[in-house]
Design an enzyme around this catalytic site. Structure first.
Site, short mmCIF file in Angstrom:
data_model
loop_
_atom_site.label_atom_id
_atom_site.label_comp_id
_atom_site.label_asym_id
_atom_site.label_seq_id
_atom_site.Cartn_x
_atom_site.Cartn_y
_atom_site.Cartn_z
N ARG A 18 41.11 42.28 62.37
CA ARG A 18 39.97 43.13 62.01
C ARG A 18 38.80 42.28 61.53
O ARG A 18 37.66 42.43 61.97
CB ARG A 18 40.40 44.12 60.93
CG ARG A 18 39.28 45.02 60.39
CD ARG A 18 39.70 45.60 59.04
NE ARG A 18 39.86 44.56 58.03
CZ ARG A 18 40.58 44.71 56.91
NH1 ARG A 18 41.20 45.83 56.67
NH2 ARG A 18 40.64 43.72 56.04
N GLU A 47 56.16 45.65 50.91
CA GLU A 47 56.37 46.78 51.82
C GLU A 47 55.73 46.58 53.19
O GLU A 47 55.98 47.37 54.12
CB GLU A 47 55.81 48.07 51.19
CG GLU A 47 54.30 48.25 51.26
CD GLU A 47 53.52 47.45 50.22
OE1 GLU A 47 52.28 47.55 50.19
OE2 GLU A 47 54.15 46.71 49.44
N SER A 50 47.65 39.84 50.04
CA SER A 50 46.34 40.00 50.67
C SER A 50 45.38 40.53 49.61
O SER A 50 45.27 41.73 49.39
CB SER A 50 46.43 40.98 51.85
OG SER A 50 45.16 41.20 52.42
N LYS A 79 40.30 34.20 49.50
CA LYS A 79 41.29 35.27 49.60
C LYS A 79 42.71 34.71 49.63
O LYS A 79 43.00 33.75 50.34
CB LYS A 79 41.03 36.07 50.88
CG LYS A 79 41.92 37.30 51.04
CD LYS A 79 41.55 38.10 52.29
CE LYS A 79 42.37 39.37 52.41
NZ LYS A 79 42.00 40.17 53.60
N HIS A 81 52.69 42.52 48.44
CA HIS A 81 52.93 43.65 49.33
C HIS A 81 54.25 43.48 50.07
O HIS A 81 54.29 43.29 51.29
CB HIS A 81 51.79 43.77 50.35
CG HIS A 81 50.54 44.37 49.80
ND1 HIS A 81 50.43 45.73 49.52
CD2 HIS A 81 49.35 43.82 49.46
CE1 HIS A 81 49.21 45.98 49.06
NE2 HIS A 81 48.55 44.84 49.01
N CYS A 89 49.96 45.76 43.86
CA CYS A 89 48.71 45.04 44.14
C CYS A 89 47.55 45.57 43.27
O CYS A 89 47.59 45.44 42.07
CB CYS A 89 48.39 45.09 45.63
SG CYS A 89 47.21 43.80 46.12
#
Length: 303
Positions: free
Chosen positions: A247, A235, A190, A161, A233, A140
């Site tokens: 969040r 992972e 992300s 985003k 990502h 990333c």
């Protein structure tokens, strides 16, 4: 074979509870074998989550892997206890004379800043220039930083985003990093920025390996795999995108439901994991074909 990590690292208990074969330092000392030495430069804010996620993926091969946790000097993370950092992390100065089979550089929550304004940019450049590693796997923002430092490819802002789990295709099937992948595979993303295909294609030594119609270029590497760049990502845990989503939602920030994540985009339902098998295959292919098969037995021979 197992991942070899410190006895008291939180990931040890987490992975043991998941029935993942973890070898603590105590047991590893009794085996006459040279493990693959992987340095993890962890730039993510939730360091315990990230080190656990990557340890889980590095454990899923027949190879014994020893993971060394590294963080920038002088930078104090806000979301990880200082006692954890002191107990388990080293600075670059502590390892720069050592040799490693592989290096992983994670993402970081600084992608909307110019690279040169990042607090630890100079030290990161030193690490990226470091020649004591056989193959480096950038993730990333770590991939964006590596492309900028090594090849002058700058990141580009996105209109909104890139957030969710997106379908991808392999473009270069001759590359062993994607050996065994399905025709379509899913990856979480992300990020607010991207790297443009036309900028990558102008660099002759970089090859685009996989991409997404919506998320853009996903994987690039040099021909010999000494440098690998991944924009997503793989992972991530099942709930990582949800934590980011809640969040921002709870803070009143503009955030859309992650795409292709919740069934019917209903955030009251548990997310559906569609990327786990590809994530395991990605990391096992990297360890096998770009680290284990080609690294010298004597790491002192690295150049």
């Amino acid at each position: 074979m197992p991942i070899r990590i410190p006895n008291e690292l939180p990931a040890t208990q987490t992975l043991t509870n998941e029935n993942i074969f973890v070898m603590t330092e105590t047991r590893a000392m009794t085996q006459d074998i040279r493990p693959l030495k992987i340095a993890l430069l962890n730039l993510m804010p939730t360091k315990i989550d990230t080190e656990t996620q990557l340890a889980r993926l590095l454990s899923n091969t027949p190879l014994q892997v020893e993971m060394e946790l590294v963080c920038p000097a002088g930078y104090v993370p806000k979301n990880t206890p200082q006692e954890h950092m002191l107990a388990f992390y080293k600075h670059f100065a502590d390892i720069r004379e050592r040799n490693f089979d592989g290096l992983i550089i994670t993402g970081a929550p600084v992608e909307q800043m110019p690279f040169e304004e990042v607090e630890y940019w100079e030290e990161l450049c030193e690490i990226m220039e470091w020649s004591h590693v056989h193959s480096t796997f950038h993730i990333c923002w770590g991939a964006q930083a590596g492309l900028y430092y090594h090849y002058g490819i700058n990141k580009a802002p996105l209109p909104e985003k890139m957030f969710g789990v997106f379908p991808h295709v392999v473009e270069r099937r001759s590359n062993m990093l994607f050996r065994g992948f399905d025709d379509t595979f899913m990856v979480p993303h992300s990020r607010h920025t991207t790297v443009l295909r036309e900028d990558i294609e102008r660099v002759g030594c970089l090859k685009i390996l996989a991409s997404s119609p919506e998320a853009g270029v996903y994987a690039m590497s040099t021909e010999n795999g000494r440098q690998i760049f991944i924009t997503g990502h793989s992972e991530y845990d099942p709930r990582t995108l949800e934590k980011e989503y809640l969040r921002d939602k709870n803070a009143g920030l503009p955030i859309a439901v992650p795409k292709n994540y919740y069934p019917n985009d209903d955030d009251t339902q548990p997310p559906k994991v569609t990327w786990r098998s590809c994530a395991n295959l990605l990391y096992s292919n990297w360890l096998n074909y770009f680290v284990y098969q080609t690294t010298p037995y004597d790491l002192g021979e690295l150049k």
